[in-house]
Write a protein that holds these residues in place. Structure first.
Motif, PDB file in Angstrom:
ATOM      1  N   ARG A 160     -40.496   4.373  -4.569  1.00 27.83           N
ATOM      2  CA  ARG A 160     -41.603   3.915  -5.489  1.00 27.83           C
ATOM      3  C   ARG A 160     -42.148   2.736  -4.429  1.00 27.83           C
ATOM      4  N   GLU A 161     -41.306   2.102  -3.604  1.00 27.32           N
ATOM      5  CA  GLU A 161     -42.021   0.966  -2.924  1.00 27.32           C
ATOM      6  C   GLU A 161     -42.916   1.438  -1.963  1.00 27.32           C
ATOM      7  N   TYR A 162     -42.827   2.805  -1.224  1.00 30.14           N
ATOM      8  CA  TYR A 162     -43.514   3.355  -0.084  1.00 30.14           C
ATOM      9  C   TYR A 162     -44.793   3.845  -0.879  1.00 30.14           C
ATOM     10  N   ALA A 163     -44.479   4.367  -1.969  1.00 21.67           N
ATOM     11  CA  ALA A 163     -45.458   4.852  -3.033  1.00 21.67           C
ATOM     12  C   ALA A 163     -46.664   3.843  -3.246  1.00 21.67           C
ATOM     13  N   GLN A 164     -46.316   2.625  -3.369  1.00 21.15           N
ATOM     14  CA  GLN A 164     -47.137   1.400  -3.656  1.00 21.15           C
ATOM     15  C   GLN A 164     -47.826   1.078  -2.649  1.00 21.15           C
ATOM     16  N   LYS A 165     -47.317   1.231  -1.314  1.00 18.04           N
ATOM     17  CA  LYS A 165     -48.073   0.912  -0.129  1.00 18.04           C
ATOM     18  C   LYS A 165     -49.002   2.253   0.438  1.00 18.04           C
ATOM     19  N   GLY A 166     -48.840   3.229  -0.350  1.00 19.47           N
ATOM     20  CA  GLY A 166     -49.796   4.323   0.058  1.00 19.47           C
ATOM     21  C   GLY A 166     -48.989   5.593   0.934  1.00 19.47           C
ATOM     22  N   LYS A 167     -47.532   5.331   1.074  1.00 20.77           N
ATOM     23  CA  LYS A 167     -47.091   6.242   1.838  1.00 20.77           C
ATOM     24  C   LYS A 167     -46.173   7.225   1.142  1.00 20.77           C
ATOM     25  N   ASN A 168     -46.056   8.535   1.285  1.00 20.65           N
ATOM     26  CA  ASN A 168     -45.509   9.467   0.722  1.00 20.65           C
ATOM     27  C   ASN A 168     -44.108   9.891   1.279  1.00 20.65           C
ATOM     28  N   ILE A 169     -43.039   9.354   1.165  1.00 22.61           N
ATOM     29  CA  ILE A 169     -41.769   9.812   1.874  1.00 22.61           C
ATOM     30  C   ILE A 169     -40.728  10.562   1.095  1.00 22.61           C
ATOM     31  N   ASP A 170     -40.272  11.724   1.648  1.00 24.91           N
ATOM     32  CA  ASP A 170     -39.484  12.534   0.772  1.00 24.91           C
ATOM     33  C   ASP A 170     -38.231  11.907   0.549  1.00 24.91           C
ATOM     34  N   VAL A 171     -37.898  11.882  -0.797  1.00 25.56           N
ATOM     35  CA  VAL A 171     -36.613  11.440  -1.564  1.00 25.56           C
ATOM     36  C   VAL A 171     -35.351  11.744  -0.889  1.00 25.56           C
ATOM     37  N   ASN A 172     -35.319  12.784  -0.502  1.00 25.41           N
ATOM     38  CA  ASN A 172     -34.018  13.226   0.111  1.00 25.41           C
ATOM     39  C   ASN A 172     -33.742  12.800   1.358  1.00 25.41           C
ATOM     40  N   GLU A 173     -35.041  12.594   2.098  1.00 23.02           N
ATOM     41  CA  GLU A 173     -34.925  11.843   3.503  1.00 23.02           C
ATOM     42  C   GLU A 173     -34.256  10.336   3.271  1.00 23.02           C
ATOM     43  N   LEU A 174     -34.792   9.926   2.481  1.00 26.86           N
ATOM     44  CA  LEU A 174     -34.630   8.299   2.132  1.00 26.86           C
ATOM     45  C   LEU A 174     -32.781   8.256   1.700  1.00 26.86           C
ATOM     46  N   LYS A 175     -32.536   9.240   0.692  1.00 22.89           N
ATOM     47  CA  LYS A 175     -31.117   9.387   0.342  1.00 22.89           C
ATOM     48  C   LYS A 175     -30.366   9.635   1.754  1.00 22.89           C
ATOM     49  N   MET A 176     -30.536  10.237   2.489  1.00 25.57           N
ATOM     50  CA  MET A 176     -29.952  10.582   3.752  1.00 25.57           C
ATOM     51  C   MET A 176     -30.007   9.198   4.546  1.00 25.57           C
ATOM     52  N   HIS A 177     -31.017   8.407   4.716  1.00 20.59           N
ATOM     53  CA  HIS A 177     -30.996   7.246   5.449  1.00 20.59           C
ATOM     54  C   HIS A 177     -30.009   6.180   4.751  1.00 20.59           C
ATOM     55  N   ILE A 178     -30.111   5.947   3.535  1.00 22.59           N
ATOM     56  CA  ILE A 178     -29.332   5.186   2.812  1.00 22.59           C
ATOM     57  C   ILE A 178     -27.771   5.389   2.785  1.00 22.59           C
ATOM     58  N   ALA A 179     -27.480   6.769   2.762  1.00 20.47           N
ATOM     59  CA  ALA A 179     -26.225   7.027   2.661  1.00 20.47           C
ATOM     60  C   ALA A 179     -25.460   6.684   4.093  1.00 20.47           C
ATOM     61  N   ARG A 180     -26.146   6.925   5.201  1.00 16.59           N
ATOM     62  CA  ARG A 180     -25.915   6.589   6.460  1.00 16.59           C
ATOM     63  C   ARG A 180     -25.698   5.241   6.815  1.00 16.59           C
ATOM     64  N   ARG A 181     -26.462   4.352   6.054  1.00 13.86           N
ATOM     65  CA  ARG A 181     -26.554   2.790   6.201  1.00 13.86           C
ATOM     66  C   ARG A 181     -25.324   2.349   5.684  1.00 13.86           C
ATOM     67  N   ASP A 182     -25.182   2.915   4.328  1.00 16.11           N
ATOM     68  CA  ASP A 182     -23.835   2.661   3.517  1.00 16.11           C
ATOM     69  C   ASP A 182     -22.656   2.559   4.512  1.00 16.11           C
ATOM     70  N   GLN A 183     -22.483   3.999   5.176  1.00 12.29           N
ATOM     71  CA  GLN A 183     -21.376   4.146   5.932  1.00 12.29           C
ATOM     72  C   GLN A 183     -21.322   3.057   7.115  1.00 12.29           C
ATOM     73  N   GLN A 184     -22.366   2.740   7.751  1.00  9.03           N
ATOM     74  CA  GLN A 184     -22.355   1.678   8.852  1.00  9.03           C
ATOM     75  C   GLN A 184     -22.024   0.502   8.300  1.00  9.03           C
ATOM     76  N   ASP A 185     -22.544   0.319   7.017  1.00 10.51           N
ATOM     77  CA  ASP A 185     -22.278  -1.139   6.663  1.00 10.51           C
ATOM     78  C   ASP A 185     -21.011  -1.348   5.877  1.00 10.51           C
ATOM     79  N   MET A 186     -20.384  -0.394   5.520  1.00 13.41           N
ATOM     80  CA  MET A 186     -18.965  -0.553   4.713  1.00 13.41           C
ATOM     81  C   MET A 186     -17.717  -0.386   5.684  1.00 13.41           C
ATOM     82  N   ASN A 187     -18.070   0.265   7.046  1.00 15.84           N
ATOM     83  CA  ASN A 187     -17.164   0.459   8.087  1.00 15.84           C
ATOM     84  C   ASN A 187     -17.153  -0.520   9.215  1.00 15.84           C
ATOM     85  N   ARG A 188     -18.022  -1.547   9.068  1.00 23.89           N
ATOM     86  CA  ARG A 188     -17.865  -2.324  10.270  1.00 23.89           C
ATOM     87  C   ARG A 188     -16.514  -3.237  10.174  1.00 23.89           C
ATOM     88  N   PRO A 189     -16.193  -3.180  11.604  1.00 20.33           N
ATOM     89  CA  PRO A 189     -14.980  -3.953  11.753  1.00 20.33           C
ATOM     90  C   PRO A 189     -14.686  -5.381  11.069  1.00 20.33           C
TER      91      PRO A 189
END
Ligand code: CDP
Ligand code: CDP
Length: 225
Positions: A160-189
């Motif tokens: 929705r944020e991207y859409a407001q800026k006129g960008k159309n980003i695939d939700v599934n791609e965003l889901k993948m990015h977010i899940a990857r970042r969760d992993q990185q953020d949760m597993n930092r030593p």
């Protein structure tokens, strides 16, 4: 005058930390600190001076040259300065996002950012958002919040944020990015994203932003009375 309270707001990307914290700050008269923006500013500086092939030693050496400042403006926005330069917009670029994980894993970087925030907290009542604010940076915070939402909901919010800026980003791609970042953020030593044992857990998946703001504000008001 109320004492310099500290409100710590942690949670994964897209859970609503920054938008909600800024509104609570405005309402309660607190200073808002965006810890993610500090990590982003350091990343930008390193990229500018060393390019994308930087080493851990480069980062540690450059830390001594970096002066960061953050200003919470009356209109509710937050400006981040790096060596006097307003970097609030540039730190949101994709190259910074790609390299920030490697930089925020470095303990010396985390200690530097934590030291800055603790110094700022001495003079102000603050609300700080991040990943390890209630666990590492301010373990004695007056209020600790852990904001959460499903990956699906967080991806939709970003879309929705991207859409407001006129960008159309695939939700599934965003889901993948977010899940990857969760992993990185949760597993930092050191400084990993996790709920502090005494944090209030709020699942915002089915809540409006206003409901979350009202709830956190009510907790803050109780402490300030
Ligand atoms: O807004 P968004 O959740 O996308 O990210 P951010 O809050 O601007 O933080 C950017 C990145 O900095 C995060 O993905 C974390 O890896 C890192 N970060 C951290 O390590 N510790 C914090 N206290 C805040 C951010
Ligand atoms: O800072 P963080 O990455 O945790 O999230 P944010 O940037 O504050 O919020 C991501 C998006 O979700 C923003 O566009 C908010 O307006 C929206 N949001 C929402 O739709 N519902 C909520 N309960 C909280 C935030």
């Amino acid at each position: 005058m109320h004492k310099n309270i500290v409100v710590a707001v942690d949670g994964p990307a897209g859970s609503g930390k920054s938008s909600v914290s800024k509104e609570v700050a405005k309402r309660a008269g607190l200073q808002y600190i965006d810890s993610g923006a500090l990590y982003r500013a350091i990343t930008l500086y390193v990229l500018k001076h060393c390019g994308e092939q930087f080493t851990r030693d480069d980062v540690c050496r450059l830390l001594g040259d970096i002066q960061l400042k953050q200003v919470f403006n009356n209109d509710g926005s937050c400006t981040t300065y790096c060596n006097g330069l307003d970097v609030s917009e540039t730190i949101r670029n994709e190259t910074v996002a790609t390299h920030i994980g490697k930089i925020s894993d470095i303990v010396a970087v985390r200690e530097y950012v934590n030291m800055l925030m603790r110094m700022w907290a001495k003079d102000h009542a603050i609300i700080v958002d991040g990943r390890d604010i209630g666990t590492v940076v301010f373990p004695d915070a007056d209020i600790k919040i852990y904001l959460d939402a499903t990956v699906e909901e967080r991806a939709l919010r970003r879309a929705r944020e991207y859409a407001q800026k006129g960008k159309n980003i695939d939700v599934n791609e965003l889901k993948m990015h977010i899940a990857r970042r969760d992993q990185q953020d949760m597993n930092r030593p050191y400084g990993a994203l996790k709920k502090a044992h005494d944090a209030v857990y709020i699942d915002t998946s089915a809540m409006t932003q206003q409901e979350v703001i009202d709830y956190i504000y009510s907790l803050v008001r109780n402490v300030m009375i």
